[in-house]
Design a protein around this motif. Sequence first.
Motif, mmCIF file in Angstrom:
data_model
loop_
_atom_site.group_PDB
_atom_site.id
_atom_site.type_symbol
_atom_site.label_atom_id
_atom_site.label_comp_id
_atom_site.label_asym_id
_atom_site.label_seq_id
_atom_site.Cartn_x
_atom_site.Cartn_y
_atom_site.Cartn_z
ATOM 1 N N ALA A 17 0.843 -1.210 0.000
ATOM 2 C CA ALA A 17 0.000 0.000 0.000
ATOM 3 C C ALA A 17 0.873 1.253 0.000
ATOM 4 O O ALA A 17 2.097 1.185 0.128
ATOM 5 N N ILE A 18 0.210 2.399 -0.145
ATOM 6 C CA ILE A 18 0.907 3.683 -0.065
ATOM 7 C C ILE A 18 0.773 4.227 1.357
ATOM 8 O O ILE A 18 -0.330 4.304 1.899
ATOM 9 N N ASP A 78 4.311 1.201 -2.533
ATOM 10 C CA ASP A 78 4.656 -0.221 -2.413
ATOM 11 C C ASP A 78 5.352 -0.474 -1.068
ATOM 12 O O ASP A 78 6.470 -1.003 -1.011
ATOM 13 N N SER A 79 4.684 -0.102 -0.004
ATOM 14 C CA SER A 79 5.278 -0.210 1.331
ATOM 15 C C SER A 79 5.711 -1.643 1.637
ATOM 16 O O SER A 79 5.011 -2.609 1.296
ATOM 17 N N GLN A 80 6.859 -1.755 2.286
ATOM 18 C CA GLN A 80 7.417 -3.048 2.658
ATOM 19 C C GLN A 80 7.538 -3.138 4.179
ATOM 20 O O GLN A 80 7.695 -2.119 4.848
ATOM 21 N N ALA A 85 9.203 1.825 10.742
ATOM 22 C CA ALA A 85 10.172 2.645 11.465
ATOM 23 C C ALA A 85 9.465 3.923 11.900
ATOM 24 O O ALA A 85 8.283 4.107 11.633
ATOM 25 N N THR A 86 10.205 4.783 12.539
ATOM 26 C CA THR A 86 9.688 6.118 12.861
ATOM 27 C C THR A 86 10.255 7.103 11.844
ATOM 28 O O THR A 86 11.457 7.112 11.587
ATOM 29 N N SER A 110 3.913 1.263 10.635
ATOM 30 C CA SER A 110 3.957 -0.196 10.733
ATOM 31 C C SER A 110 3.381 -0.773 9.452
ATOM 32 O O SER A 110 2.227 -0.499 9.105
ATOM 33 N N VAL A 111 4.190 -1.557 8.745
ATOM 34 C CA VAL A 111 3.752 -2.185 7.508
ATOM 35 C C VAL A 111 3.602 -3.679 7.767
ATOM 36 O O VAL A 111 4.572 -4.358 8.122
#
Lengths: 113, 117
Positions: A17-18, A78-80, A85-86, A110-111
Amino acid sequence: QKEVEQNSGPLSVPEGAIASLNCTYSDRVSQSFFWYRQYSGKSPELIMSIYSNGDKEDGRFTAQLNKASQYVSLLIRDSQPSDSATYLCAVIDVNQAGTALIFGKGTTLSVSS
Amino acid sequence: GAVVSQHPSRVICKSGTSVKIECRSLDFQATTMFWYRQFPKKSLMLMATSNEGSKATYEQGVEKDKFLINHASLTLSTLTVTSAHPEDSSFYICSAREYSSGANVLTFGAGSRLTVL
């Protein structure tokens, strides 16, 4: 001192997702803006810098700046899971001592896979 | 690219003792270095700006007599936490700017985690 505001999150997105991270800043004369990523227990690492209004793309990352609205954002396509992270938004603060970075509180991403 | 080395990465000390943290620019000269402190789940707070050959400039609320900063050379700045107390336990991070590339970008050290018992 300049103020940099971020939603602390957590922001949760599914893999692929974005992710959209937002930041506002208080000083109208600010010219330089940065996004850093910080993993737990580590120091920040630079992801993007942006100086002009509009969009700046670098791989899966896009920074967007709107100086009139005093708003800067970071989009992660394309989140992995490794993107979890922060994310810290930072603004240059020019004072008599030099030019330091002033950070927001950070947004935790959080992905999920 | 520019590298900033910070040492020690972790230190545990007893209350009342002093702790020195070193920050070195390894492959560039840094006339200005910055010291930040980060408490758990909080953001980085600028403590002071360290300029080579002159006194550091401290941010409001930071005790200069407690957090001694020395920037004696173009590649080394030190932060000494004097008479440390448990409330000084934090993650201390230094940073420096490398100008030759023309970019206004800070490089951070790996940080030093201080625990005061």
